[in-house]
Write an enzyme that holds these catalytic residues in place. Sequence first.
Site, PDB file in Angstrom:
ATOM      1  N   ASP A 183      37.168 -29.854 -21.814  1.00 53.37           N
ATOM      2  CA  ASP A 183      35.930 -30.378 -21.210  1.00 53.37           C
ATOM      3  C   ASP A 183      34.910 -29.236 -21.227  1.00 53.37           C
ATOM      4  OD1 ASP A 183      34.052 -31.276 -19.244  1.00 53.37           O
ATOM      5  OD2 ASP A 183      35.527 -32.613 -18.393  1.00 53.37           O
TER       6      ASP A 183
ATOM      7  N   ASP B 271      44.208 -37.486 -14.815  1.00 49.22           N
ATOM      8  CA  ASP B 271      44.177 -38.061 -13.463  1.00 49.22           C
ATOM      9  C   ASP B 271      42.781 -38.077 -12.865  1.00 49.22           C
ATOM     10  OD1 ASP B 271      43.973 -35.172 -13.079  1.00 49.22           O
ATOM     11  OD2 ASP B 271      44.319 -35.593 -10.957  1.00 49.22           O
TER      12      ASP B 271
HETATM   13  C1  PRP Z   1      42.292 -30.584 -16.640  1.00 51.60           C
HETATM   14  C2  PRP Z   1      42.870 -30.695 -18.038  1.00 51.60           C
HETATM   15  C3  PRP Z   1      42.557 -29.377 -18.680  1.00 51.60           C
HETATM   16  C4  PRP Z   1      41.283 -28.954 -17.958  1.00 51.60           C
HETATM   17  C5  PRP Z   1      40.113 -29.133 -18.876  1.00 51.60           C
HETATM   18  O1  PRP Z   1      43.194 -29.940 -15.808  1.00 51.60           O
HETATM   19  O2  PRP Z   1      44.245 -30.952 -17.994  1.00 51.60           O
HETATM   20  O3  PRP Z   1      43.583 -28.427 -18.460  1.00 51.60           O
HETATM   21  O4  PRP Z   1      41.144 -29.787 -16.812  1.00 51.60           O
HETATM   22  O5  PRP Z   1      38.907 -28.917 -18.218  1.00 51.60           O
HETATM   23  P1  PRP Z   1      37.903 -27.750 -18.588  1.00 51.60           P
HETATM   24  O6  PRP Z   1      37.764 -27.720 -20.082  1.00 51.60           O
HETATM   25  O7  PRP Z   1      36.613 -28.172 -17.910  1.00 51.60           O
HETATM   26  O8  PRP Z   1      38.414 -26.467 -18.028  1.00 51.60           O
HETATM   27  P2  PRP Z   1      43.140 -30.041 -14.194  1.00 51.60           P
HETATM   28  O9  PRP Z   1      42.597 -28.756 -13.642  1.00 51.60           O
HETATM   29  O10 PRP Z   1      42.422 -31.287 -13.794  1.00 51.60           O
HETATM   30  O11 PRP Z   1      44.681 -30.121 -13.818  1.00 51.60           O
HETATM   31  P3  PRP Z   1      45.744 -31.234 -14.258  1.00 51.60           P
HETATM   32  O12 PRP Z   1      46.035 -31.032 -15.731  1.00 51.60           O
HETATM   33  O13 PRP Z   1      46.923 -30.934 -13.405  1.00 51.60           O
HETATM   34  O14 PRP Z   1      45.161 -32.594 -13.986  1.00 51.60           O
END
Ligand code: PRP
Length: 213
Positions: free
Chosen positions: A134, A190
């Site tokens: 993201d 999630d």
């Molecule tokens: C989510 C996803 C990635 C990260 C991407 O993890 O799994 O690891 O966000 O976002 P970014 O590019 O903006 O850093 P999250 O922190 O939501 O944890 P999760 O995987 O346990 O849901």
Amino acid sequence: MLNSLAGPTIVGTLFETASPDDLKAQYCGVHMWREAIQQVLISEAELHCRIQALGRVIATDYQGRELVFVAVLKGALMFSADLARAVDLPLTIDYIALSSYGNRHVSSGQVHILKDLSESITNKHVLIVEDIVDTGISLRYLWDHLMSHHPADLNVCALLDKRARRRVELPIKYAGFDVPDAFVVGYGLDYQQRYRNLPFIGILHPEVLTPEP
Ligand code: PRP
């Protein structure tokens, strides 16, 4: 089947007539969670097809090399399990747990390691397996962390690429799908820890999201 779960008539009618608090009560309760999905973005069949194709490319690229998946929990749980079965090579899988969103829907910008590697990756051919890139902040952090262990090489496979929100660029060698700037859930992703077990990727109805301060 999917249309009956997120049918536009029911969802549209309720979202037009109910107050935001009513909607949250209905769609975040234990009964109507699937109705919080505004749109199925990537179907189960499309996921399967793309992951099989990624697996074939990865198997070709890593032929004869000692491949280690580093899958990022919790989001990449489903993807890593399916991708590993699509790669017809001997490989090992390790998991690292990161968190930057917690229960929020906007990145905190602060990445935390909740669980580190279990095995050494030094001199191994390492593939980071992510559910989504993201802002790129989590991937940047993870990349630097893994590089400090001196792998033979390091690459990234991400199921979803949300380019519109990128703040930190890193090359994604293997990407599954580009996704728009909408809040997507399912197949490991999630919102407030829910929806990970949906078998497809869907867009969450914006009304369900708690406003960020
Ligand atoms: C989510 C996803 C990635 C990260 C991407 O993890 O799994 O690891 O966000 O976002 P970014 O590019 O903006 O850093 P999250 O922190 O939501 O944890 P999760 O995987 O346990 O849901």
